[in-house]
Design an enzyme around this catalytic site. Structure first.
Site, mmCIF file in Angstrom:
data_model
loop_
_atom_site.group_PDB
_atom_site.id
_atom_site.type_symbol
_atom_site.label_atom_id
_atom_site.label_comp_id
_atom_site.label_asym_id
_atom_site.label_seq_id
_atom_site.Cartn_x
_atom_site.Cartn_y
_atom_site.Cartn_z
ATOM 1 N N SER A 190 0.766 -1.263 -0.262
ATOM 2 C CA SER A 190 0.021 0.187 -0.152
ATOM 3 C C SER A 190 1.078 1.579 -0.149
ATOM 4 O O SER A 190 1.475 1.265 0.659
ATOM 5 C CB SER A 190 -0.729 -0.179 1.365
ATOM 6 O OG SER A 190 -1.166 1.024 1.887
ATOM 7 N N HIS A 244 -1.226 -1.300 -4.056
ATOM 8 C CA HIS A 244 -2.589 -0.836 -3.316
ATOM 9 C C HIS A 244 -2.966 0.496 -3.517
ATOM 10 O O HIS A 244 -1.873 1.853 -3.056
ATOM 11 C CB HIS A 244 -2.580 -1.424 -2.092
ATOM 12 C CG HIS A 244 -3.816 -1.991 -1.401
ATOM 13 N ND1 HIS A 244 -5.239 -2.993 -2.153
ATOM 14 C CD2 HIS A 244 -3.592 -0.913 -0.386
ATOM 15 C CE1 HIS A 244 -6.102 -1.935 -1.440
ATOM 16 N NE2 HIS A 244 -5.725 -1.625 0.134
ATOM 17 N N ASP A 246 -5.089 3.593 -1.584
ATOM 18 C CA ASP A 246 -5.929 3.347 -0.651
ATOM 19 C C ASP A 246 -6.532 5.061 -1.226
ATOM 20 O O ASP A 246 -6.112 5.381 -0.441
ATOM 21 C CB ASP A 246 -5.591 3.201 0.785
ATOM 22 C CG ASP A 246 -5.637 2.523 0.983
ATOM 23 O OD1 ASP A 246 -6.697 1.363 1.372
ATOM 24 O OD2 ASP A 246 -3.965 1.464 1.754
ATOM 25 N N MET A 306 -9.335 7.727 0.597
ATOM 26 C CA MET A 306 -10.465 8.416 1.723
ATOM 27 C C MET A 306 -10.803 9.235 2.020
ATOM 28 O O MET A 306 -9.915 10.285 1.385
ATOM 29 C CB MET A 306 -8.946 7.866 3.098
ATOM 30 C CG MET A 306 -8.926 6.603 3.782
ATOM 31 S SD MET A 306 -7.114 6.618 4.835
ATOM 32 C CE MET A 306 -6.784 5.315 4.795
ATOM 33 N N HIS A 323 -8.715 0.875 -3.684
ATOM 34 C CA HIS A 323 -9.356 0.526 -2.934
ATOM 35 C C HIS A 323 -10.032 1.305 -2.006
ATOM 36 O O HIS A 323 -9.312 3.029 -1.541
ATOM 37 C CB HIS A 323 -8.774 -0.033 -1.299
ATOM 38 C CG HIS A 323 -9.613 -0.332 0.362
ATOM 39 N ND1 HIS A 323 -9.079 -0.523 0.486
ATOM 40 C CD2 HIS A 323 -10.449 -0.379 -0.026
ATOM 41 C CE1 HIS A 323 -9.963 -1.130 2.203
ATOM 42 N NE2 HIS A 323 -10.886 -1.133 1.928
ATOM 43 N N MET A 333 -12.487 3.698 0.378
ATOM 44 C CA MET A 333 -13.052 4.141 1.435
ATOM 45 C C MET A 333 -13.610 5.612 1.115
ATOM 46 O O MET A 333 -14.035 6.458 2.186
ATOM 47 C CB MET A 333 -12.192 3.563 2.672
ATOM 48 C CG MET A 333 -11.585 2.836 2.866
ATOM 49 S SD MET A 333 -9.693 2.753 3.725
ATOM 50 C CE MET A 333 -8.608 2.892 2.576
ATOM 51 N N MET A 376 -11.387 -6.876 5.457
ATOM 52 C CA MET A 376 -10.362 -5.556 6.454
ATOM 53 C C MET A 376 -9.946 -6.567 8.166
ATOM 54 O O MET A 376 -11.250 -6.556 9.018
ATOM 55 C CB MET A 376 -11.318 -4.449 6.396
ATOM 56 C CG MET A 376 -11.685 -3.597 5.510
ATOM 57 S SD MET A 376 -9.496 -2.833 4.385
ATOM 58 C CE MET A 376 -9.002 -2.062 6.121
ATOM 59 N N ASP A 424 -6.603 -6.796 4.619
ATOM 60 C CA ASP A 424 -5.894 -5.598 4.698
ATOM 61 C C ASP A 424 -5.664 -4.690 5.512
ATOM 62 O O ASP A 424 -6.638 -4.823 6.111
ATOM 63 C CB ASP A 424 -7.053 -5.000 3.293
ATOM 64 C CG ASP A 424 -6.449 -3.283 3.312
ATOM 65 O OD1 ASP A 424 -5.241 -3.032 3.685
ATOM 66 O OD2 ASP A 424 -6.883 -2.841 2.615
#
Ligand code: DX5
Ligand code: ZN
Length: 216
Positions: free
Chosen positions: A8, A33, A35, A37, A66, A68, A137, A175
């Site tokens: 990540s 990866h 992320d 957010m 990913h 979120m 998760m 993850d």
């Protein structure tokens, strides 16, 4: 199935992102990866399209994005255009998950669904056949460097069981708080993709740590 590692870049040095991506290119890592957010679904904001595009520009490996974020349908096409090979949405953020999964596939991406630590695996029973990837998760999403939740092993085994009956080639990803102490046990439980942020980027030799995790 092969054991894959998806380091990540949340834990990378953003001042040297190109350097860190080039390190990942040369490593035994399989995916990268990414992320995302939004400060709403999770209490933290990470980064968005420009950083994803920079990662895509320098990466020779597929981007594992990913999301979120709330209402991810709004941004699926844009993340696909920014270079995502796979897009994983949070189960808890999708009231019309079946539709969201179709939107990801129509955008030409591998479709993933992540479940938070409190979400039972059984919630996936009626969607599993449509999925390419399930992400379990192992921390509450929002931050890197958190402590691994032990209940994850049980959940991974449950996803594995569900996959055997419905989707034998499902990617089962974990993850959060993944390191050399739990990687082997996660693979044994049925995981085939491990995400690792801090464990990789805080290591003295990140590339060697990726190999350690991959062969755990
Ligand atoms: C957490 C993110 C993770 C994070 C993992 O909300 O989804 O992907 O980068 O970081 P570590 O490996 O440090 O727990
Ligand atoms: Zn993640």
């Amino acid at each position: 199935m092969n054991h894959l590692i998806s380091p990540s870049i949340l834990a990378a040095d953003f001042g040297n992102l190109q350097r860190d991506i080039e390190m990942l290119n040369k490593s035994e890592g399989d995916w990268i990866h990414v992320d995302i957010m939004d400060g709403l679904f999770v209490p933290n904001i990470s980064f968005g399209f420009p950083v994803t595009e920079v990662a895509y520009k320098h990466a020779t490996k597929p981007l594992d994005v990913h999301l979120m974020i709330v209402d991810p349908d709004r941004y699926i096409k844009r993340f696909a255009a920014a270079g995502a090979a796979g897009i994983t949405v949070q189960f808890e953020a999708c009231p019309n998950l079946h539709r969201t999964v179709q939107v990801i596939k129509e955008a030409g991406c591998r479709a993933g669904v992540a479940i938070n630590p409190h979400t039972p695996v059984a919630m996936l029973v009626d969607i599993i056949g449509e999925l390419d990837l399930v992400l379990v998760m192992s921390v509450n999403p929002g931050f890197g460097g958190q402590h691994f939740i032990e209940n994850t092993y049980k959940k991974v085994a449950e996803v594995k069981k569900l996959a055997e009956a419905n989707k034998p080639n499902l990617f089962i990803e974990v993850d959060g708080g993944v390191d050399q102490n739990n990687a082997g046990k996660l693979f044994l439980a049925g995981a085939n993709v491990l995400v690792a942020g801090s464990a990789v980027f805080a290591a003295a030799d990140p590339s060697a740590m990726i190999s350690t995790l991959k062969h755990a």
